[in-house]
Every structure is written in C-alpha cells, then in structure tokens.
Write a protein that holds these residues in place. Structure first.
Motif, short mmCIF file in Angstrom:
data_model
loop_
_atom_site.label_atom_id
_atom_site.label_comp_id
_atom_site.label_asym_id
_atom_site.label_seq_id
_atom_site.Cartn_x
_atom_site.Cartn_y
_atom_site.Cartn_z
N VAL A 1 0.84 -1.19 0.00
CA VAL A 1 0.00 0.00 0.00
C VAL A 1 0.88 1.25 0.00
N GLU A 2 0.44 2.26 -0.75
CA GLU A 2 1.17 3.52 -0.80
C GLU A 2 0.26 4.67 -0.38
N GLY A 3 0.87 5.69 0.19
CA GLY A 3 0.10 6.86 0.56
C GLY A 3 1.01 7.91 1.13
N ASN A 4 0.50 9.16 1.21
CA ASN A 4 1.34 10.23 1.75
C ASN A 4 0.67 10.94 2.93
N GLY A 5 -0.37 10.32 3.47
CA GLY A 5 -1.00 10.90 4.65
C GLY A 5 -2.06 11.94 4.34
N THR A 6 -2.27 12.22 3.05
CA THR A 6 -3.39 13.08 2.67
C THR A 6 -4.22 12.30 1.65
N GLY A 7 -5.44 12.69 1.46
CA GLY A 7 -6.29 12.03 0.46
C GLY A 7 -6.51 10.57 0.78
N SER A 8 -6.42 9.72 -0.26
CA SER A 8 -6.64 8.29 -0.08
C SER A 8 -5.32 7.55 -0.04
N ALA A 9 -5.38 6.27 0.33
CA ALA A 9 -4.23 5.37 0.20
C ALA A 9 -4.50 4.48 -1.01
N THR A 10 -3.41 3.97 -1.61
CA THR A 10 -3.57 3.15 -2.82
C THR A 10 -3.01 1.75 -2.59
N ALA A 11 -3.82 0.74 -2.86
CA ALA A 11 -3.33 -0.64 -2.75
C ALA A 11 -2.71 -1.04 -4.07
N ARG A 12 -1.41 -1.34 -4.06
CA ARG A 12 -0.72 -1.82 -5.26
C ARG A 12 -0.96 -3.30 -5.46
N SER A 13 -1.27 -4.00 -4.38
CA SER A 13 -1.65 -5.41 -4.46
C SER A 13 -2.46 -5.73 -3.22
N ASN A 14 -3.25 -6.81 -3.31
CA ASN A 14 -4.09 -7.20 -2.17
C ASN A 14 -4.38 -8.69 -2.31
N VAL A 15 -3.58 -9.50 -1.64
CA VAL A 15 -3.71 -10.96 -1.80
C VAL A 15 -4.35 -11.54 -0.53
N ILE A 16 -5.37 -12.37 -0.73
CA ILE A 16 -6.08 -12.99 0.40
C ILE A 16 -6.22 -14.49 0.15
N ALA A 17 -5.70 -15.31 1.07
CA ALA A 17 -5.96 -16.75 1.00
C ALA A 17 -7.00 -17.03 2.06
N SER A 18 -8.23 -17.30 1.62
CA SER A 18 -9.32 -17.51 2.56
C SER A 18 -9.40 -18.97 2.97
N GLN A 19 -9.66 -19.18 4.26
CA GLN A 19 -9.82 -20.55 4.75
C GLN A 19 -11.28 -20.87 4.99
N ALA A 20 -12.18 -19.99 4.56
CA ALA A 20 -13.61 -20.13 4.88
C ALA A 20 -14.14 -21.53 4.55
N ALA A 21 -13.77 -22.05 3.38
CA ALA A 21 -14.29 -23.36 2.97
C ALA A 21 -13.81 -24.47 3.92
N LEU A 22 -12.57 -24.33 4.41
CA LEU A 22 -12.02 -25.33 5.33
C LEU A 22 -12.77 -25.37 6.66
#
Ligand code: KG4
Ligand code: ZN
Length: 367
Positions: A29-50
C-alpha cells in the motif's frame, strides 16, 4: 488537537500483513497521509471453505493454515505490486524486494492468538532480514481505514458504521486516529447474527453470504414470512444495538412452526436480512441526526452485504450525506486496510514504526 502530519507529502510504501482470523493476507500500500491510500496489491488466502464443516472458525486449524500460506501470500503480494519478478521466489529475492518498501505493518490484535502469532512472527523475521521497521497495527483501525482505499477519501468528521463478525458499532472520527464510540451492540455483532440465524435455518457458514443469496431468491420469487421478526432497540433513544434477540426469535419461530424448514428457508433469510439491515440503517441515521457528520462510512465484513449497501445509499442520499463504502475486496478481512491505516500512521509519526523484535501479538487489543 492532533498535530499536522509530520511526513505528509512524502509517499510511503508499506508491506502489510494480516492473519488475525481465518484469512491469510498481504498487500503493498502507498500513501502520503493526505487524500486516499492506494493498494498496489491485495492478496487474500481464505480458509472459509475449510472451516465451513465446523460451522465456525476452528483456531488450531486456522493457525496451521496461516503457517502454510503466509510466505506464498507475501511473495504474491510483492509480485503483484511489481516488486518481485516471480511469485514463486523465496529467500534472497523476497528479501531484496523489501528494499523497495519503507516499512512493514502487521496486525498485532485483536484476534485469535495462534493466528496473530503467524503474521507477527513472519513480519518480524522479514523486517529483521531487510533492516526495516514494523508498524504494529490494530485490526479494527484497519477496518476503519478501508474507507480510505476508495478514490475519494471521506471528509471529517466521519460517522462510521462498523459491522463484522466480532464488532458492531457507531464511531465518530473527527480527525485521523481520533475515535469517539457513540454506540455499539450490547450482545451479538451483526455478522454473528447473520451466522447464527443461518445455522438455525440450515444455511451454510459463513452465514452472511448464505443468508444474502437465499434472501435474493425469496425476493425474486416474491415470497415472505407471514409474521415479521423484531427490530430490537430500534427507537430505544440510545445508539446501542442488540442482535441476540433476533437469533432467539428465529429459533422460536422455527419451534412454533411459524418458519417451516426447509420450505420457508429463503423467506426467513429475507426477513432476517431485512431485520438486521433496518436496525443498522435506523441507528446510523439516528446518529447522523444527532452528530451532524460531514460524511458516512460503512466498513467491516458485513459491508459486503448488497441489501445493506443499497439501503444506506438511499438513506444517505435522502439526508444529503456522502456515503463511503469500503471497495469490495477491502470489506472482509484483508491486508490492504491494514496498510492504509499504516501509511496514515507513518505520515503522522514515523516513530509508530518500531524495531522488528519489539512486535508482540495481543489477542484482546482495543482501539
Ligand atoms: O470483517 P470480517 O471479515 O471478520 C471479522 O473481523 O469479524 O467479517 C466477517 C463477518 C461474518 O460474520 C460474515 O457472515 C459477514 O462478515 N459477512 C456478511 C457478508 N459477507 C460477509 N454478512 C452479510 N452479508 C454478506 N454478504
Ligand atoms: Zn475483521
């Protein structure tokens, strides 16, 4: 009064790690403390099914799965952000990729201790190898800051409705990291109500998406229960909420035969969803009338609920208030929200980032 952002204006890039419950997640994630933050990547391994076969999160299994997933998930997040050539890379390549981040951030609590320890240990070891500091992050603060991952940041003061499996509250944020708790559930969280009612109705786990899908079937077919379920504490005059009575009402309705299963399953899901949404929307608008915020924000796993999003959008528009809903991949547990909170923390105070070996998990951390 909060000091002006110490490092506002300088872009910070953070590798964030989240493993507090049953999702193993990493993001850049990138940001400068003003405005919004930007996600350059967002990886999620969900275990919900397990965990579905246990009807809830099974802590030992969650910790074990995090151990297996954590390094591949981090490598993939670095790869998707363009910092690592191959997602299969490990060792030196992963360490070298960290030269391109300013700091790491990791959820230290609240959550399941075994799950938290996997994320904090991985973060500490990587940070130690790379010579980077770590920001110890609160999972709840992460959910709030998911509202800052949209294109337009919400304007202060922001009135938050935070709804997940563990929390349901109304929070007023007058400035960054200044929280005022206006009200919260006195018993079950809204997500918990979805999960428990789904179990009674014979729908799967997690209950929220299952109830939502069945409710949509009932709407499409035009079926509904003859008798309405209660909307507890709506009009109570306080901003507190209660959801445990709803689960009991569903249980009694099944026992009395007012809800006949499996025939009434979809109609009951529809009424359950409507009861939860009416209650949440009513309380949020009561709080808005009382506190006059500049914007509204909806965050947490239950923010994934389409019926809730629609209802709040309608009511916010009627009140002339902008509504910020966390973008879809950032509502249920993820690391981008942790990174978002971290870039604002770092901009305000670089000393929030501490040496890797001082990081400690705290299962019952509070906001
Ligand atoms: O934020 P989250 O991923 O984890 C916690 O920090 O608790 O929230 C999980 C909760 C679960 O109770 C789940 O049933 C609910 O969010 N949820 C939903 C939906 N998707 C997830 N509830 C209603 N509708 C949904 N579409
Ligand atoms: Zn969460």
């Amino acid at each position: 009064m909060i000091a002006p952002m110490e490092h506002a204006g300088t872009t910070t890039r953070i590798l964030a790690i989240e493993s507090s419950c049953d999702e193993t997640a990493a993001a850049v994630v990138e940001g400068n403390g003003t405005g919004s933050a930007t996600a350059r990547s967002n990886v999620i391994a969900s275990q919900a099914a397990l965990h579905a076969r246990f009807g809830g999160v099974y802590p030992d299994l969650a910790a074990q799965e995090h151990t297996i997933n954590i390094i591949p998930v981090i490598a993939l997040a670095l790869h998707e952000a363009g910092l690592l050539d191959s997602p299969e890379a490990n060792g030196q390549a992963v360490r070298d990729a960290l030269d391109h981040v300013d700091a790491l951030a990791v959820t230290v609590g609240p959550g399941l201790i075994g799950s938290l320890l996997v994320g904090t240990t991985a973060a500490a070891q990587l940070a130690l190898l790379a010579g980077k500091p770590i920001l110890p992050m609160n999972h709840w603060e992460g959910h709030l800051y998911s509202a800052f991952l949209g294109t337009e940041p919400p304007a202060f003061p922001i009135l938050f409705l935070t709804v997940s499996g563990g929390h349901t509250s109304l929070i007023l944020m007058r400035d960054h990291f200044q929280y005022e708790l206006l009200g919260s559930t006195v018993d079950d969280a809204a997500g918990e109500a979805f999960d428990k009612c789904a179990r009674i109705l014979g729908l799967g786990y997690p209950g929220g998406p299952a109830i939502s899908a069945a409710a949509n079937d009932a709407r499409a077919a035009g079926t509904q229960l003859k008798r309405k379920l209660p909307r507890p504490m709506l009009g109570s005059g306080t901003l507190d909420m209660s959801f445990s009575g709803l689960k009991t009402a569903v249980l009694y309705a099944v026992e009395r035969g007012d809800i006949r299963l499996p025939g009434d399953q979809a109609a009951a899901a529809r009424e359950t969803e409507d009861a939860i949404v009416d209650t949440l929307a009513g309380k949020l608008m009561d709080a808005a009338a009382q506190y006059q915020p500049a914007s509204l924000a909806l965050v947490g796993g239950v923010a994934a609920n389409a019926r809730l999003r629609d209802e709040l959008a309608t009511r916010a528009a009627a009140a002339g208030l902008p509504l910020h809903v966390a973008p879809m991949p950032f509502t249920t547990d993820n690391a981008a929200m942790i990174g978002a909170a971290a870039v604002f923390r770092y901009a305000l105070d670089q000393h929030f980032a501490v040496p890797p070996l001082t990081i400690e998990a705290n299962a019952s951390l509070r906001l």
